[in-house]
Scaffold this motif. Structure first.
Motif, mmCIF file in Angstrom:
data_model
loop_
_atom_site.group_PDB
_atom_site.id
_atom_site.type_symbol
_atom_site.label_atom_id
_atom_site.label_comp_id
_atom_site.label_asym_id
_atom_site.label_seq_id
_atom_site.Cartn_x
_atom_site.Cartn_y
_atom_site.Cartn_z
ATOM 1 N N GLU A 57 -3.068 11.534 -14.555
ATOM 2 C CA GLU A 57 -2.053 10.430 -14.147
ATOM 3 C C GLU A 57 -2.086 9.912 -15.947
ATOM 4 O OE1 GLU A 57 -1.978 8.148 -11.473
ATOM 5 O OE2 GLU A 57 -3.610 9.391 -10.637
ATOM 6 N N ARG A 58 -2.100 10.548 -16.870
ATOM 7 C CA ARG A 58 -1.603 10.433 -17.866
ATOM 8 C C ARG A 58 -0.895 10.961 -18.904
ATOM 9 N NH1 ARG A 58 -8.263 9.764 -20.086
ATOM 10 N NH2 ARG A 58 -8.709 8.426 -18.655
ATOM 11 N N ASN A 59 0.279 11.622 -18.247
ATOM 12 C CA ASN A 59 0.872 12.503 -18.679
ATOM 13 C C ASN A 59 2.410 12.456 -17.596
ATOM 14 O OD1 ASN A 59 0.875 15.124 -17.736
ATOM 15 N ND2 ASN A 59 -1.218 14.978 -17.817
ATOM 16 N N PRO A 60 2.802 12.652 -17.834
ATOM 17 C CA PRO A 60 4.228 12.631 -16.808
ATOM 18 C C PRO A 60 4.342 14.321 -16.156
ATOM 19 C CG PRO A 60 4.789 12.919 -18.920
ATOM 20 C CD PRO A 60 3.704 12.582 -19.121
ATOM 21 N N PHE A 61 3.002 14.861 -16.239
ATOM 22 C CA PHE A 61 3.775 16.473 -15.429
ATOM 23 C C PHE A 61 2.457 16.611 -14.290
ATOM 24 C CE2 PHE A 61 4.513 17.022 -19.928
ATOM 25 C CZ PHE A 61 6.151 16.856 -19.753
ATOM 26 N N ILE A 86 7.723 18.446 -10.456
ATOM 27 C CA ILE A 86 6.713 17.596 -11.357
ATOM 28 C C ILE A 86 6.768 16.636 -10.020
ATOM 29 C CG2 ILE A 86 6.645 15.394 -12.121
ATOM 30 C CD1 ILE A 86 7.948 17.904 -14.869
ATOM 31 N N ARG A 87 8.009 16.406 -9.056
ATOM 32 C CA ARG A 87 8.338 15.214 -8.069
ATOM 33 C C ARG A 87 7.776 15.732 -6.903
ATOM 34 N NH1 ARG A 87 12.571 12.227 -7.181
ATOM 35 N NH2 ARG A 87 14.185 13.978 -7.375
ATOM 36 N N ALA A 88 7.293 16.727 -7.170
ATOM 37 C CA ALA A 88 6.218 17.903 -6.099
ATOM 38 C C ALA A 88 5.099 17.217 -5.394
ATOM 39 C CB ALA A 88 6.999 18.971 -5.494
ATOM 40 N N VAL A 89 4.704 16.869 -6.437
ATOM 41 C CA VAL A 89 2.953 16.455 -6.805
ATOM 42 C C VAL A 89 2.505 15.559 -5.683
ATOM 43 C CG1 VAL A 89 0.712 16.166 -8.122
ATOM 44 C CG2 VAL A 89 2.550 17.304 -8.809
ATOM 45 N N PRO A 90 3.640 14.429 -5.557
ATOM 46 C CA PRO A 90 2.974 13.200 -4.732
ATOM 47 C C PRO A 90 3.117 13.739 -3.551
ATOM 48 C CG PRO A 90 4.436 12.007 -6.724
ATOM 49 C CD PRO A 90 4.174 13.714 -6.941
ATOM 50 N N MET A 118 1.095 -1.100 -0.121
ATOM 51 C CA MET A 118 -0.115 -0.115 -0.088
ATOM 52 C C MET A 118 0.973 1.002 0.513
ATOM 53 S SD MET A 118 -2.557 0.977 3.491
ATOM 54 C CE MET A 118 -3.586 -0.647 3.125
ATOM 55 N N LEU A 119 2.402 1.134 1.010
ATOM 56 C CA LEU A 119 2.951 2.694 0.983
ATOM 57 C C LEU A 119 3.681 2.406 -0.707
ATOM 58 C CD1 LEU A 119 3.621 2.247 4.971
ATOM 59 C CD2 LEU A 119 1.641 3.425 3.775
ATOM 60 N N GLN A 120 4.106 1.445 -1.452
ATOM 61 C CA GLN A 120 4.884 1.087 -1.948
ATOM 62 C C GLN A 120 4.237 1.800 -3.165
ATOM 63 O OE1 GLN A 120 8.037 0.005 -1.544
ATOM 64 N NE2 GLN A 120 8.399 1.788 -3.792
ATOM 65 N N HIS A 121 2.652 1.849 -3.581
ATOM 66 C CA HIS A 121 1.739 2.526 -4.244
ATOM 67 C C HIS A 121 2.147 4.085 -4.288
ATOM 68 C CE1 HIS A 121 -1.237 3.537 -7.121
ATOM 69 N NE2 HIS A 121 -2.148 4.334 -6.101
ATOM 70 N N TRP A 122 2.336 4.574 -3.470
ATOM 71 C CA TRP A 122 2.289 6.093 -3.211
ATOM 72 C C TRP A 122 3.700 6.156 -3.902
ATOM 73 C CZ3 TRP A 122 -2.292 7.757 -3.568
ATOM 74 C CH2 TRP A 122 -3.890 7.170 -2.755
ATOM 75 N N LEU A 123 4.633 5.614 -3.480
ATOM 76 C CA LEU A 123 5.990 5.681 -3.806
ATOM 77 C C LEU A 123 6.287 5.293 -5.081
ATOM 78 C CD1 LEU A 123 8.144 4.152 -0.523
ATOM 79 C CD2 LEU A 123 8.085 6.752 -1.360
ATOM 80 N N ASP A 124 5.931 4.324 -5.166
ATOM 81 C CA ASP A 124 6.424 4.474 -6.717
ATOM 82 C C ASP A 124 5.582 5.378 -8.386
ATOM 83 O OD1 ASP A 124 7.102 1.729 -6.402
ATOM 84 O OD2 ASP A 124 5.899 0.835 -7.177
ATOM 85 N N ARG A 125 4.490 6.967 -7.654
ATOM 86 C CA ARG A 125 3.981 7.867 -7.832
ATOM 87 C C ARG A 125 5.642 8.103 -7.681
ATOM 88 N NH1 ARG A 125 -0.431 10.212 -5.953
ATOM 89 N NH2 ARG A 125 -1.439 10.949 -8.658
ATOM 90 N N ARG A 126 5.993 9.108 -7.078
ATOM 91 C CA ARG A 126 7.190 9.799 -6.913
ATOM 92 C C ARG A 126 8.164 9.280 -7.636
ATOM 93 N NH1 ARG A 126 11.324 9.680 -4.182
ATOM 94 N NH2 ARG A 126 12.645 11.548 -3.197
ATOM 95 N N LYS A 127 8.429 7.953 -7.720
ATOM 96 C CA LYS A 127 10.011 7.367 -8.188
ATOM 97 C C LYS A 127 10.496 8.617 -9.175
ATOM 98 C CE LYS A 127 10.097 3.578 -9.892
ATOM 99 N NZ LYS A 127 9.827 2.460 -9.326
ATOM 100 N N PRO A 128 11.178 8.379 -8.684
ATOM 101 C CA PRO A 128 12.556 9.037 -10.167
ATOM 102 C C PRO A 128 12.482 8.515 -11.163
ATOM 103 C CG PRO A 128 14.047 8.641 -8.526
ATOM 104 C CD PRO A 128 12.673 8.422 -7.906
#
Lengths: 366, 366, 366, 366
Positions: free
Chosen positions: D177-181, D333-337, D40-50
């Motif tokens: 969720e459909r674009n990298p931004f 960009i990575r600041a969103v999550p 569950m936590l990994q799901h959110w981390l993956d969204r921020r992952k570089p």
């Protein structure tokens, strides 16, 4: 628990010095809708008030509390409750001749070393007058507890003065309000009267042990590991002037018990577990069990005495000191209502914390 | 001092359970530039480590500490120091048969009532294993003190096991490390050995009294009114598992003294006031005097014992319990290094607080 | 930063309601030995005082501050400084007709929903009168800064009212005190006068942007990660009534800059690095650089207006509301001294924190 | 909100450096009984992952989170949840050539000045890698909110990159969720792609504006005066790396509105008041109204760029710097999550605070 504030959600900040214009307490975090008025707080302050017998300081102060904020139309609003007590009887001339000398056992030397301030007028911030603010704040806590934990009662009393302890077999709660010592043992009160008269005439003072008991405390209060109920009670009581030790349940005597003796065995009653004893003082692992919460603390003898003691001056000269002022021969007596107030504040605080963090007890035994 | 964190500026948050993957301490507020490495912390952990004699739990764990952050090229950086200790010897099957029963005197019942969680594997968060994290954090505090207050030393030892106290006349600090009890009295150590062997064979346990002394503490540490040095020490020690009482200086005995006896008289020495005695335990008005800071605490007997005791189950049935596991016959023994660690943390915290709030001592006696 | 208190070591707790007996601030953690008196604090309060022009509320209050504790013989003692301001002009009848209606954009509806308290007398705790207590506390902070960081100055001024911004090319600090708007641009002040007169006559109000600049701030202040200097400034300014946005340095405009533009290039001066620009607003990574610390905040228009707006009553009826009272057409004007006070409190707090945690700057560039 | 911890009752302490062994978060105060696991936590981390597109740093790290404590049999226990993420891709040689130079706009100079530590390996504690720990902690907060405030949703997205803002008329949440931004406007995403490619090739970077919206937030959250919901949101967002401004609702634009325009008028709906607009961003007087809570923040351009900039060295020499490493052309960009995680933490914290201090909403409009 930090600096001039104690509590986590029910936060009390006391302020003021013994000989300044006023002292008081800023009480933050009281839930809204609690009935509070000045008369209710005054009731508790009057119990602590000095000058009520020859066994407490002869300083005469009405200690009248004024509510400056946080109460509207007789109810708390959820905003800070400011409680102010004007200082009225400030005979600071009494202290003039000791302005340069440090009293052995008194905070004036350490305040001087730390802050470089010499409030020679009678203890300043370290005076036991600060505890009036605690008692007022405790009155607010009691009002909130009456609403949130009906049936919870807090009772403080004296169990020992000098070497003279009460006889537990004679314990009678009805006696507590009938003597100037909060003694639950009428015979002990008589003995203490003679003993203290002797000490007072000799220009001496003595220590005491106070016990505070809360019954009707719900199980589940306490926030391990460093906000345990007993941790916070220890801090609360140790913060009272002149306190040198705090015990929960068996206290120091727990060291002498075996595990077999110390186990508070359980059987099952209609409403949950029934404990055969209460060595734990109502707290296990920092969390209340539902039994009586029992705290004791030792108060050292008043350090301001009429018997000369060797000391030094600010200028570094050796000298003797005799403290005239108007001091309690047994400052422990006035600590009883203070201990009650601290118990009320800690219990309310943990009740709110538990409600916030856990939201009600989650485990049943049935 | 709140919840799982203690300290004001030097803040230690411990985390972890006895049978989870790991436990540790998040140490925030350590000044930068302090030399710290794993070997240094391991030294202190090894002193607390279980299984070193037949008088402590036979659990075998290396308790190897890993520094995960906050140290770079051998020095603290000013950022949080994360200390982790992996749990390796988790024989949780030992606990299986008590999963439904509450141990009298143990926190499992209150944790259950509060949280609705039954971590039957050996105490979970309430286990004394949590104190390993404190000892590691205390190692960081000691390193900082070595730099900021050179000459300050902290020594803990056992002064009583069950009814058997040390003889102060035989006090010899050199003995402390030479017996499995941290006894400063070689003869007491011999007595305790026989006494504890008897208890252990009988499936019983016993309480103890630990004393921690800090010397070389500068005058001026302590933040009145609710962050007093003694207030914070009382909280720190009371937060240790199984502690039921905390004393400063004379402690409970202060109740029996008169003001004349209790006065720590002063004369003038070359470097400032010299005290003729130390009834105060080095603290007046919550501020250190420069004398030795003396704290004692009572540890109750281990509640996990082999002698059957009456109790109830989660389902509300009455039953008996015998706790097999691998428990300390006198959990107080392992509390000695823990008390030292807490003393180190509190002193460092107040040193930083004093430096921040006051900026150095302001009053001189000369 | 919690509840009714802000600050870590220099802790300010404000208390009181707009129409209660008094309001004030409990200031804890001021270092000892700082010269403070009532006249000094009154100076700052007088700058914020309402009724000084037709552009601020016509409520007439002397806002006289009384120091009740913590100052002895003209110097702070290191104990809590209690500051009290009596409410004297409480025309609460003005508010009577809106006792049942909620003002759009005003806190009365959310206070009602949360607390179930309807202090219909004029905002109660959510009134901008609370900011008088902040200004008094800020006066104490300024006094301490004058002693601990000589050369540090704090200047607040208005940079925009409604759509009308100052012209930075006309910036003249000497103008700030010469017009009722704290405008550093004399021409803007003239424009604003006409603009606000029009709004006031139309029963309307308008928002504003305030800028606070601190110069002479030593490098090294700020406690990453969650006690960053900009984090605490953001919280401090956002906590002011009606503030809807906080900017540091470039603020929102930073989004439009490229990395090449935004880089504050450095060369070497005689006393250390010299920055070619200050897009950062004097803070990098949450720590001060030694440049000017620049904060801006937007204040929304006063929500109490004479133009009718649709709303609902406590009983759930739809209605219209017109707020008579005595309100500021641009509440942002009086926010200028408040922003300065918050800046002073945050800087002093971080100066003490840095002194405690780090003990002085450790890295040199040379 | 202090130092390395944020939150009042739900307290998150992050620890760790970009190139140390690990980083993580100590999450204290999560209610018991919340379903949490690593996936569950990994799901959110993956969204921020570089490394997920060419618009974020090419550092390749799995950012796999490990739960070390506080969760038992899939549920939180009420004790601290320790979350650890090992650092695996530490190419610190990339940073070797800048070990002596300070990057303009970067924290390395202020950390050096304050702490005297030069962690030349890539930002150390000030690196944006710290935000991975926030995202993990935010996952715990989301899990608790799902249980305690079902229906509450948190959505973050990008509204501006450099000078290019989205068109609110084209807002489509499904696009996020459909674009990298994280753009809610497909056409803007196309524009940004071209714009960022150009900047990247030019060795430049750019700022951005992120918006976080929470819907389904109950009315009544927020603890005036200094723990206001907007105060804590401002602090939370400003504490994120590179953030220079925070707006609530209208934000800076509130300055340009009149009171008539800014009033969020109310009518009565079946379930309570219905607001005609949301200029306030869902918060009045620091307390949530029940409307959407709307926060925006500006992120400055990445300071590590390939274009040479003038700077100085630790030794005080003037030089130029080019930062090679693997940096985000738009760190926003990575600041969103991360912004979403902070919103989750703040809302849960205030939900618990409100439950503890007030015990449920007390005023009804009906």
């Amino acid at each position: 628990m930090s600096l001039n504030t104690f509590g986590h959600l029910f936060r009390v900040t006391t302020w003021g010095e013994s000989h300044g214009p006023a002292l008081g307490a800023t009480v933050d975090g009281c839930p809204p809708g609690i009935a509070v008025d000045e008369a209710m707080l005054q009731h508790w302050l009057d119990r602590r008030k000095p000058g009520q017998s020859r066994f407490t300081t002869q300083r005469q102060e009405p200690d009248a509390v004024e509510i400056l904020s946080g109460v509207f139309e007789g109810q708390t609003t959820g905003t800070p409750v400011q409680l102010m007590i004007r200082n009225t009887d400030q005979r600071s001339k009494d202290y003039g001749d000791i302005a340069q000398k440090f009293r052995p056992g008194h905070a004036d030397i350490t305040y001087w070393q730390k802050y470089g301030i010499r409030d020679y007028r009678g203890g300043g911030r370290s005076s036991a007058r600060e505890t009036a603010a605690r008692v007022a704040a405790g009155g607010v806590a009691r009002a909130a507890l009456a609403s949130l934990a009906p049936g919870l009662t807090i009772t403080g009393y004296m169990v020992q003065i000098g070497p003279h302890a009460i006889d537990r077999a004679r314990f009678d709660a009805a006696q507590i309000e009938r003597n100037p010592f909060w003694a639950p043992d009428a015979q002990a009160a008589v003995e203490w009267e003679g003993y203290l008269d002797g000490l007072r005439k000799a220009g001496n003072s003595v220590g005491a042990v106070v016990e505070i008991v809360a019954s009707g405390v719900p199980a589940g209060l306490g926030a391990p590991i460093y906000g345990k109920l007993d941790t916070d009670l220890a801090a609360a009581m140790m913060s009272i002037n002149a306190v040198k030790a705090v015990e929960i349940g068996e206290g120091m005597a727990a060291a002498t018990l075996t595990g077999v003796e110390n186990a508070d065995e359980m059987t099952m009653g209609p409403d949950g577990p029934v404990y055969a004893s209460n060595h734990a003082g109502g707290i296990l692992g920092g969390i209340s069990t539902g039994q009586e919460v029992v705290v004791r603390f030792a108060v050292k003898p008043t350090s301001s005495i009429l018997t000369p003691r060797r000391t030094v001056t600010v200028a570094g000269e050796e000298t003797e000191i005799v403290t005239k002022g108007r001091h309690d021969p047994c400052v422990g007596i006035r600590a009883v209502p203070v201990g009650e107030a601290m118990m009320a504040c800690v219990l309310l605080d943990h009740l709110l914390l538990h409600r916030g963090q856990v939201g009600g007890n989650r485990g049943r035994i049935c």
